[in-house]
Design a protein around this motif. Sequence first.
Motif, PDB file in Angstrom:
ATOM      1  N   HIS A   6       0.839  -1.198   0.000  1.00 55.10           N
ATOM      2  CA  HIS A   6       0.000   0.000   0.000  1.00 55.10           C
ATOM      3  C   HIS A   6       0.874   1.249   0.000  1.00 55.10           C
ATOM      4  O   HIS A   6       1.607   1.497   0.959  1.00 55.10           O
ATOM      5  N   ILE A   7       0.778   2.050  -1.074  1.00 49.19           N
ATOM      6  CA  ILE A   7       1.590   3.245  -1.241  1.00 49.19           C
ATOM      7  C   ILE A   7       0.687   4.469  -1.177  1.00 49.19           C
ATOM      8  O   ILE A   7      -0.243   4.612  -1.964  1.00 49.19           O
ATOM      9  N   ALA A   8       0.956   5.347  -0.216  1.00 42.69           N
ATOM     10  CA  ALA A   8       0.241   6.616  -0.136  1.00 42.69           C
ATOM     11  C   ALA A   8       0.985   7.636  -0.987  1.00 42.69           C
ATOM     12  O   ALA A   8       2.192   7.827  -0.821  1.00 42.69           O
ATOM     13  N   ALA A  60      -5.533  12.301   6.973  1.00 44.89           N
ATOM     14  CA  ALA A  60      -5.878  11.255   6.008  1.00 44.89           C
ATOM     15  C   ALA A  60      -4.880  10.097   6.061  1.00 44.89           C
ATOM     16  O   ALA A  60      -5.269   8.928   5.964  1.00 44.89           O
ATOM     17  N   LEU A  61      -3.597  10.401   6.203  1.00 46.00           N
ATOM     18  CA  LEU A  61      -2.607   9.327   6.306  1.00 46.00           C
ATOM     19  C   LEU A  61      -2.852   8.474   7.541  1.00 46.00           C
ATOM     20  O   LEU A  61      -2.726   7.245   7.497  1.00 46.00           O
ATOM     21  N   GLY A  62      -3.207   9.121   8.642  1.00 45.44           N
ATOM     22  CA  GLY A  62      -3.519   8.363   9.841  1.00 45.44           C
ATOM     23  C   GLY A  62      -4.704   7.444   9.636  1.00 45.44           C
ATOM     24  O   GLY A  62      -4.689   6.273  10.053  1.00 45.44           O
ATOM     25  N   GLN A  63      -5.740   7.950   8.969  1.00 45.47           N
ATOM     26  CA  GLN A  63      -6.924   7.123   8.698  1.00 45.47           C
ATOM     27  C   GLN A  63      -6.594   5.985   7.747  1.00 45.47           C
ATOM     28  O   GLN A  63      -7.029   4.847   7.954  1.00 45.47           O
ATOM     29  N   PHE A  64      -5.810   6.285   6.707  1.00 44.04           N
ATOM     30  CA  PHE A  64      -5.405   5.236   5.771  1.00 44.04           C
ATOM     31  C   PHE A  64      -4.644   4.133   6.495  1.00 44.04           C
ATOM     32  O   PHE A  64      -4.847   2.943   6.241  1.00 44.04           O
ATOM     33  N   HIS A  65      -3.739   4.541   7.385  1.00 43.19           N
ATOM     34  CA  HIS A  65      -2.912   3.534   8.058  1.00 43.19           C
ATOM     35  C   HIS A  65      -3.742   2.690   9.013  1.00 43.19           C
ATOM     36  O   HIS A  65      -3.539   1.470   9.114  1.00 43.19           O
ATOM     37  N   ARG A  66      -4.673   3.308   9.699  1.00 42.89           N
ATOM     38  CA  ARG A  66      -5.517   2.547  10.621  1.00 42.89           C
ATOM     39  C   ARG A  66      -6.463   1.603   9.881  1.00 42.89           C
ATOM     40  O   ARG A  66      -6.764   0.507  10.354  1.00 42.89           O
ATOM     41  N   THR A  67      -6.919   2.020   8.701  1.00 40.85           N
ATOM     42  CA  THR A  67      -7.898   1.232   7.959  1.00 40.85           C
ATOM     43  C   THR A  67      -7.256   0.174   7.068  1.00 40.85           C
ATOM     44  O   THR A  67      -7.721  -0.968   6.997  1.00 40.85           O
ATOM     45  N   HIS A  68      -6.179   0.553   6.370  1.00 39.14           N
ATOM     46  CA  HIS A  68      -5.599  -0.339   5.368  1.00 39.14           C
ATOM     47  C   HIS A  68      -4.155  -0.737   5.658  1.00 39.14           C
ATOM     48  O   HIS A  68      -3.689  -1.769   5.174  1.00 39.14           O
ATOM     49  N   GLY A  69      -3.441   0.109   6.389  1.00 31.90           N
ATOM     50  CA  GLY A  69      -2.002  -0.070   6.539  1.00 31.90           C
ATOM     51  C   GLY A  69      -1.279   0.615   5.394  1.00 31.90           C
ATOM     52  O   GLY A  69      -1.652   0.446   4.230  1.00 31.90           O
ATOM     53  N   VAL A  70      -0.272   1.411   5.703  1.00 27.93           N
ATOM     54  CA  VAL A  70       0.521   2.110   4.690  1.00 27.93           C
ATOM     55  C   VAL A  70       1.952   1.613   4.774  1.00 27.93           C
ATOM     56  O   VAL A  70       2.561   1.637   5.844  1.00 27.93           O
ATOM     57  N   ASP A  71       2.492   1.146   3.649  1.00 26.58           N
ATOM     58  CA  ASP A  71       3.832   0.580   3.622  1.00 26.58           C
ATOM     59  C   ASP A  71       4.889   1.569   3.148  1.00 26.58           C
ATOM     60  O   ASP A  71       6.074   1.397   3.441  1.00 26.58           O
ATOM     61  N   ALA A  72       4.487   2.562   2.390  1.00 25.87           N
ATOM     62  CA  ALA A  72       5.450   3.536   1.871  1.00 25.87           C
ATOM     63  C   ALA A  72       4.703   4.793   1.478  1.00 25.87           C
ATOM     64  O   ALA A  72       3.484   4.771   1.282  1.00 25.87           O
ATOM     65  N   CYS A 218      -0.425   9.697  13.623  1.00 29.46           N
ATOM     66  CA  CYS A 218      -0.442   8.524  12.750  1.00 29.46           C
ATOM     67  C   CYS A 218       0.321   7.339  13.315  1.00 29.46           C
ATOM     68  O   CYS A 218       0.269   6.256  12.734  1.00 29.46           O
ATOM     69  N   GLY A 219       1.058   7.537  14.387  1.00 23.43           N
ATOM     70  CA  GLY A 219       1.900   6.473  14.903  1.00 23.43           C
ATOM     71  C   GLY A 219       3.282   6.558  14.284  1.00 23.43           C
ATOM     72  O   GLY A 219       3.444   7.017  13.153  1.00 23.43           O
ATOM     73  N   ASP A 220       4.322   6.166  15.028  1.00 24.13           N
ATOM     74  CA  ASP A 220       5.680   6.152  14.483  1.00 24.13           C
ATOM     75  C   ASP A 220       5.828   4.874  13.679  1.00 24.13           C
ATOM     76  O   ASP A 220       5.847   3.783  14.219  1.00 24.13           O
ATOM     77  N   TRP A 221       5.918   5.007  12.382  1.00 22.55           N
ATOM     78  CA  TRP A 221       5.820   3.854  11.489  1.00 22.55           C
ATOM     79  C   TRP A 221       7.208   3.311  11.177  1.00 22.55           C
ATOM     80  O   TRP A 221       7.839   3.749  10.214  1.00 22.55           O
ATOM     81  N   PRO A 222       7.732   2.359  11.932  1.00 17.44           N
ATOM     82  CA  PRO A 222       9.051   1.821  11.594  1.00 17.44           C
ATOM     83  C   PRO A 222       9.043   1.109  10.254  1.00 17.44           C
ATOM     84  O   PRO A 222      10.067   1.019   9.586  1.00 17.44           O
ATOM     85  N   ARG A 223       7.883   0.593   9.824  1.00 18.93           N
ATOM     86  CA  ARG A 223       7.814  -0.108   8.540  1.00 18.93           C
ATOM     87  C   ARG A 223       7.790   0.862   7.370  1.00 18.93           C
ATOM     88  O   ARG A 223       8.103   0.504   6.248  1.00 18.93           O
TER      89      ARG A 223
END
Length: 266
Positions: A6-8, A60-72, A218-223
Amino acid sequence: MTQPRHIAVIDIGKTNAKLPLVDLTTLTEIAVVTRPNTVRLGPPWPHFDVEGHWNFLRDALGQFHRTHGVDAISVTTHGACVALLAADGSLAAPILDYEHRFPAEIVAAYDAMRPPFSQTGSPRLAGGLNIGAQFHWQFLTDPTLRERTARIVTYPQYWGHRLRGNTASDVASIGCHTDLWPPADLCFKANRRPAPALVPHFFLDPARRSTRDFARYCGDWPRVARLCIAVASACGRNLKITAVEGSCGHICAPTWSWPGLRSVVC
């Protein structure tokens, strides 16, 4: 290494700011949000609503990550745009709308001092499409701005700065009709006009983790260690992101860029 799925795509165009979430397995947009890129008339000059964009993108990025997960995250913007940063990383002045037309006497003075096309490969364009013309007008309009400016970053990298806290400039953007970059030398020259004192202010720094403001929402996204940045909105959804450790670099060639320029992004 895991291939990102998943790419934002942060896409700041001149008309709209867009954030689609692309599924690389199906090459489809699974979510998309937009907002108008409305120019504010001032003060001190017509400028972009970057704080409105930031709140929109962050939420929006926070919502995307919570709903779908954002990888990059891929960042792409329109060109002819830079951000002047104060020492604390905030904007030293609002980001000028490049379509703003300067007074005739300012234009004439800049035309008399700008380097020739043979040195920079930059054609003379209208309004603030030449970054050097923006600097010339801004520093005359606000006499304290030069002193307040600690760093200058190109516009795509400004959003990387908001996301990760690092400062960088994109060589392809700097070489894109700015009047500031002699491509034969591949470096700034202190005796080049129109902005010799600004040469040390363009920065290329290593990437960091998410900023506290971004992580709080959005959370600290180590991934999400991959951050591609490019100039020119047309290339935003054509980025190929490769699974690599750490940050991912991308070579971009925007309109008017000098052939062979290396784009350094982080």
